[in-house]
Design an enzyme around this catalytic site. Structure first.
Site, PDB file in Angstrom:
ATOM      1  N   ARG A  29      30.558  52.090  46.505  1.00 25.22           N
ATOM      2  CA  ARG A  29      30.335  52.441  47.910  1.00 25.22           C
ATOM      3  C   ARG A  29      29.069  53.254  48.110  1.00 25.22           C
ATOM      4  O   ARG A  29      28.743  53.629  49.227  1.00 25.22           O
ATOM      5  CB  ARG A  29      31.569  53.152  48.473  1.00 25.22           C
ATOM      6  CG  ARG A  29      32.022  54.356  47.679  1.00 25.22           C
ATOM      7  CD  ARG A  29      33.433  54.789  48.088  1.00 25.22           C
ATOM      8  NE  ARG A  29      33.975  55.848  47.247  1.00 25.22           N
ATOM      9  CZ  ARG A  29      34.601  55.646  46.094  1.00 25.22           C
ATOM     10  NH1 ARG A  29      34.760  54.428  45.628  1.00 25.22           N
ATOM     11  NH2 ARG A  29      35.079  56.660  45.407  1.00 25.22           N
ATOM     12  N   LYS A  49      29.285  44.936  41.215  1.00 23.14           N
ATOM     13  CA  LYS A  49      28.983  45.949  40.202  1.00 23.14           C
ATOM     14  C   LYS A  49      29.573  45.539  38.851  1.00 23.14           C
ATOM     15  O   LYS A  49      28.915  45.572  37.830  1.00 23.14           O
ATOM     16  CB  LYS A  49      29.527  47.303  40.661  1.00 23.14           C
ATOM     17  CG  LYS A  49      29.304  48.402  39.655  1.00 23.14           C
ATOM     18  CD  LYS A  49      29.797  49.755  40.154  1.00 23.14           C
ATOM     19  CE  LYS A  49      29.761  50.749  39.002  1.00 23.14           C
ATOM     20  NZ  LYS A  49      30.179  52.090  39.383  1.00 23.14           N
ATOM     21  N   GLU A  63      37.917  38.336  44.164  1.00 22.22           N
ATOM     22  CA  GLU A  63      37.427  37.677  45.381  1.00 22.22           C
ATOM     23  C   GLU A  63      36.005  37.150  45.166  1.00 22.22           C
ATOM     24  O   GLU A  63      35.684  35.997  45.492  1.00 22.22           O
ATOM     25  CB  GLU A  63      37.412  38.671  46.556  1.00 22.22           C
ATOM     26  CG  GLU A  63      38.778  39.142  47.008  1.00 22.22           C
ATOM     27  CD  GLU A  63      39.257  40.396  46.276  1.00 22.22           C
ATOM     28  OE1 GLU A  63      38.861  40.596  45.103  1.00 22.22           O
ATOM     29  OE2 GLU A  63      40.032  41.154  46.869  1.00 22.22           O
ATOM     30  N   LYS A 108      45.654  44.886  42.570  1.00 22.76           N
ATOM     31  CA  LYS A 108      44.932  43.818  41.853  1.00 22.76           C
ATOM     32  C   LYS A 108      45.815  43.218  40.757  1.00 22.76           C
ATOM     33  O   LYS A 108      45.884  42.005  40.575  1.00 22.76           O
ATOM     34  CB  LYS A 108      43.659  44.373  41.203  1.00 22.76           C
ATOM     35  CG  LYS A 108      42.587  44.806  42.199  1.00 22.76           C
ATOM     36  CD  LYS A 108      41.352  45.296  41.447  1.00 22.76           C
ATOM     37  CE  LYS A 108      40.335  45.910  42.380  1.00 22.76           C
ATOM     38  NZ  LYS A 108      39.193  46.517  41.712  1.00 22.76           N
TER      39      LYS A 108
HETATM   40  O1  F6P Z   1      38.464  47.381  44.532  1.00 20.34           O
HETATM   41  C1  F6P Z   1      37.632  48.380  45.008  1.00 20.34           C
HETATM   42  C2  F6P Z   1      36.248  48.189  44.523  1.00 20.34           C
HETATM   43  O2  F6P Z   1      36.163  48.496  43.170  1.00 20.34           O
HETATM   44  C3  F6P Z   1      35.243  49.000  45.334  1.00 20.34           C
HETATM   45  O3  F6P Z   1      35.172  50.297  44.907  1.00 20.34           O
HETATM   46  C4  F6P Z   1      34.015  48.195  45.141  1.00 20.34           C
HETATM   47  O4  F6P Z   1      33.036  48.532  46.074  1.00 20.34           O
HETATM   48  C5  F6P Z   1      34.553  46.812  45.307  1.00 20.34           C
HETATM   49  O5  F6P Z   1      35.816  46.844  44.698  1.00 20.34           O
HETATM   50  C6  F6P Z   1      33.725  45.716  44.720  1.00 20.34           C
HETATM   51  O6  F6P Z   1      33.550  45.877  43.352  1.00 20.34           O
HETATM   52  P1  F6P Z   1      32.446  45.076  42.562  1.00 20.34           P
HETATM   53  O7  F6P Z   1      31.114  45.428  43.156  1.00 20.34           O
HETATM   54  O8  F6P Z   1      32.573  45.503  41.145  1.00 20.34           O
HETATM   55  O9  F6P Z   1      32.729  43.612  42.739  1.00 20.34           O
END
Ligand code: F6P
Length: 523
Positions: A266, A208, A214, A491
């Site tokens: 989510r 997102k 990661e 984080k």
């Molecule tokens: O760290 C939690 C979070 O923000 C979740 O809410 C989300 O689904 C996940 O990390 C991944 O985030 P992104 O889609 O921005 O990489």
């Protein structure tokens, strides 16, 4: 809108009395004897999902009070505000409109919703993006030289599509292998890459924000591998699913499918994040998933509270957490394809409602999200069901079963269903053995959700049901179910520690972190 928190309502005290004077000692076996129609009274059909709630520790009086609680907390108004596109996610000043992603192309935005700027404004772009994403899915499916699709994402950008691709494997017609890489542990990516070739691999970078450590680490390594292996034409082999299209472009990816800040991570399976699923089952199947979820949205939006399944489940969750004090719920899908459902629901419930302050920031004087956990049945029976039957804690169990088998192996499905029924029966009825080792106390509650068949539509409805039930309990608790500030601190600290691991610097660290860091640094 001003919401009333559950403990601020007049009916909260009545619920306390109800619990003390009978609720806590309710005996399910006696309840079935007293009410020959208990099954009918406490079960219902919702779109694609039949729910038997009769083995739960409630009676008609408790249910009536709980429904009053929903009314007094303004759950209906809160729900309507969501569907009207109001800025429900107050700490991030965002609307919560994933429901819009599930509206069928032919459905017009309802007049009441069209009046609200957000909903009406976003709709054309939603449909346009959906069409582009599904057209791309069909294009990939037709590319026979693409044998492997690797989704790189984590949390909501991984759990939903991964769960759904496994759940709907029977409907996968593309023949392409779909892999999910989420962990920053390089073992995961290396393990997948070892079986892939650049010319036949498509990478989907799903994030997102397009900043998650990661995912970005895995994405950079994937790109480096692609180039080192002689891969060319990143444009053909990388696509990004993100709200941050600019960052994806800067990374070197031109094929992007966007979504919007009003889609929580989510809750993003329904957006471009669902692309791996669309590649697996095709655009028609993906639209069926959306339609199933939309049917549940309409049920939640329009059914009277007493016949509104997400509302009934959310109320039960509050009853168990705040009156019985049950601190976990076990998810038992008696369906191997649903094996990642517990992990998916963990994020949905615990990231949404694992909060200790209300939406205004006041510390809550009661408990919120339970721990969710589970494994598919019958596997769980041979691991932890011992504790569910005879342990000292009561854990409500949520059985999820599918009536029609997706395989033709004789006898298997009957055995599977018999076991699901048997476990629910044993938890409730117990077995009297005068308190010895073979004694089962019984009276342990469970909910039984039954799908006619596991299809894209029924999966969509099941997931939307769970989303709305989490919304209901969060609404009763007065919290903002749509932010996740609790993941931020780790984080920041990880970034600091990553730098320290390169130098061995332990200045200012607590004793344990310093000790561990030195141990790792010195190798
Ligand atoms: O760290 C939690 C979070 O923000 C979740 O809410 C989300 O689904 C996940 O990390 C991944 O985030 P992104 O889609 O921005 O990489």
């Amino acid at each position: 809108m001003k919401r009333l928190r559950c403990d601020q309502t007049p009916v909260w005290a009545s619920l306390k009395t109800c619990f003390e004077t009978g609720g806590k000692s309710l005996d399910l076996r006696a309840a079935f004897v007293a009410d020959a129609k208990r099954f009918e009274h406490f079960s219902q059909q919702a779109p694609h999902v039949f729910a038997d709630l009769s083995k739960n520790l409630i009676d008609a009086a408790t249910q009536a009070l709980l429904l009053d609680l929903a009314r007094q907390c303004g759950v209906e108004q809160h729900r309507d505000a969501v569907f009207a596109g109001a800025l429900i996610n107050s700490t991030e000043n965002r609307a919560v409109m994933h429901f819009l992603l599930r509206k069928p192309a032919t459905a017009q935005v309802a007049p009441a919703q069209a009046a609200i700027k957000n909903v009406a404004d976003e709709w054309p772009e939603v449909e346009e993006t959906r069409q582009a994403m599904l057209a791309y899915a069909e294009q990939v499916r037709a590319q026979r030289h693409i044998t492997d699709v690797i989704n790189i994402g984590i949390g909501g950008s991984d759990l939903g599509p991964q769960m759904a691709v496994l759940a709907l494997a029977e409907f996968a017609t593309s023949g392409q292998r779909i892999h999910f890489v989420s962990n920053v542990d390089g073992q995961e990516l290396a393990g997948v890459l070892a079986h892939c070739r650049p010319e036949s691999t498509l990478f989907l970078i799903a994030s997102k924000t397009f900043t998650t450590t990661e995912t970005m680490t895995n994405a950079h390594s994937a790109k480096a591998w692609f180039e080192a292996q002689g891969g060319h034409d990143i444009g053909q082999h990388f696509a990004a699913l993100t709200t941050n299209v600019a960052a994806a472009n800067a990374f070197g990816i031109q094929t992007t499918f966007g979504f919007w800040d009003w889609v929580g991570g989510r809750y993003s399976l329904w957006s471009a994040i669902g692309l791996p699923l669309a590649i697996a089952i095709g655009s028609t199947g993906f639209r069926e998933l959306l339609a199933g979820a939309h049917a549940m949205d309409e049920h939640f939006r329009t059914a009277p509270l007493a016949q509104n399944l997400p509302v009934r489940l959310g109320l039960l969750d509050v009853w168990y957490r705040n009156f019985h004090g049950f601190d976990s719920r076990s998810i038992a899908p008696y369906s191997s394809p649903l094996r990642r459902l517990p992990a998916y629901l963990q994020q949905l419930e615990m990231e949404s409602n694992g909060k200790r302050v209300d939406a205004e920031g006041n510390t809550l004087p009661f408990d919120t999200a339970p721990v969710l956990w589970g494994e598919p049945g019958t596997n769980g029976q041979h691991a932890y069901f011992q504790m569910l039957h005879q342990g000292t804690s009561v854990v409500p169990v949520e059985f999820i079963a599918v009536k029609k088998a997706a395989n033709s192996l004789p006898g298997h499905h009957t055995k599977l269903l018999a076991n699901a029924l048997a476990q629910a029966q044993a938890l409730m009825n117990g077995k009297d053995d005068r308190g010895g080792h073979r004694h089962f106390p019984g009276n342990r509650p469970s909910t039984f959700l039954l799908l006619e068949e596991l299809t894209p539509a029924s999966l969509g409805a099941l997931i939307a049901l769970q989303e709305h039930r989490v919304f209901v309990s969060g609404s009763l608790w007065g919290i903002n179910s749509f932010d996740q500030w609790g993941v931020e601190l780790g984080k920041v600290l990880a970034k600091d520690l990553e730098a320290r691991l390169a130098t061995g610097d332990v200045t200012g660290l607590d004793g344990s972190s310093a000790g561990l860091l030195q141990k790792i640094y010195k190798k």
